[in-house]
Write an enzyme that holds these catalytic residues in place. Sequence first.
Site, PDB file in Angstrom:
ATOM      1  N   CYS A  67       0.791  -1.015  -0.023  1.00 46.33           N
ATOM      2  CA  CYS A  67       0.073  -0.051   0.214  1.00 46.33           C
ATOM      3  C   CYS A  67       0.964   1.193   0.025  1.00 46.33           C
ATOM      4  O   CYS A  67       2.187   1.210  -0.034  1.00 46.33           O
ATOM      5  CB  CYS A  67      -0.795  -0.033   1.087  1.00 46.33           C
ATOM      6  SG  CYS A  67      -0.400   0.330   2.727  1.00 46.33           S
ATOM      7  N   HIS A 100      14.595 -12.675  12.744  1.00 53.22           N
ATOM      8  CA  HIS A 100      14.422 -12.320  14.237  1.00 53.22           C
ATOM      9  C   HIS A 100      13.003 -12.619  14.606  1.00 53.22           C
ATOM     10  O   HIS A 100      12.638 -12.833  15.883  1.00 53.22           O
ATOM     11  CB  HIS A 100      15.049 -11.064  14.607  1.00 53.22           C
ATOM     12  CG  HIS A 100      16.446 -10.832  14.692  1.00 53.22           C
ATOM     13  ND1 HIS A 100      16.898  -9.733  15.006  1.00 53.22           N
ATOM     14  CD2 HIS A 100      17.555 -11.762  14.048  1.00 53.22           C
ATOM     15  CE1 HIS A 100      18.532  -9.962  14.721  1.00 53.22           C
ATOM     16  NE2 HIS A 100      18.573 -11.234  14.307  1.00 53.22           N
TER      17      HIS A 100
END
Length: 144
Positions: A67, A100
């Site tokens: 977007c 992570h």
Amino acid sequence: MENKLAIGSDHAGFAYKEMLAHWLRDNGYEVKDFGTHSADSVDYPDFVHPLAASITSGEFERGILVCGSANGVAITANKHAGIRAAIAWAPELAELARQHNNANIICVPERFVTEEAARDIVSKFLNTTFEGGRHKTRVSKIDC
């Protein structure tokens, strides 16, 4: 399932969604396009919720949302338990989101990156593995 991807956007991300879907298909991925299907103004949750649900159901392992800023699509996707949608405006952020945080959706801000950067971000997202270890413990604490 690794070569199957979900992709979606709102009107502000439509051009890059189309470009990325074409590029991914050319590179051997099976891509399901959750829309939108034009640059006409739309409400992004109408496309984000079905895409996120396809990941939580196991139909897809990962997804790509585009977007203008990536904020709205990320906020909406992250309402779904089990979704870890990360905004990335550089490949290094996509890499860290995978390593992570075990991100399963990458959110690309079309208004803030070039087409080349968008491809590099998605490539890094798709080609980076989760490190596990101490990160696995942390990720397991995300859902309430």
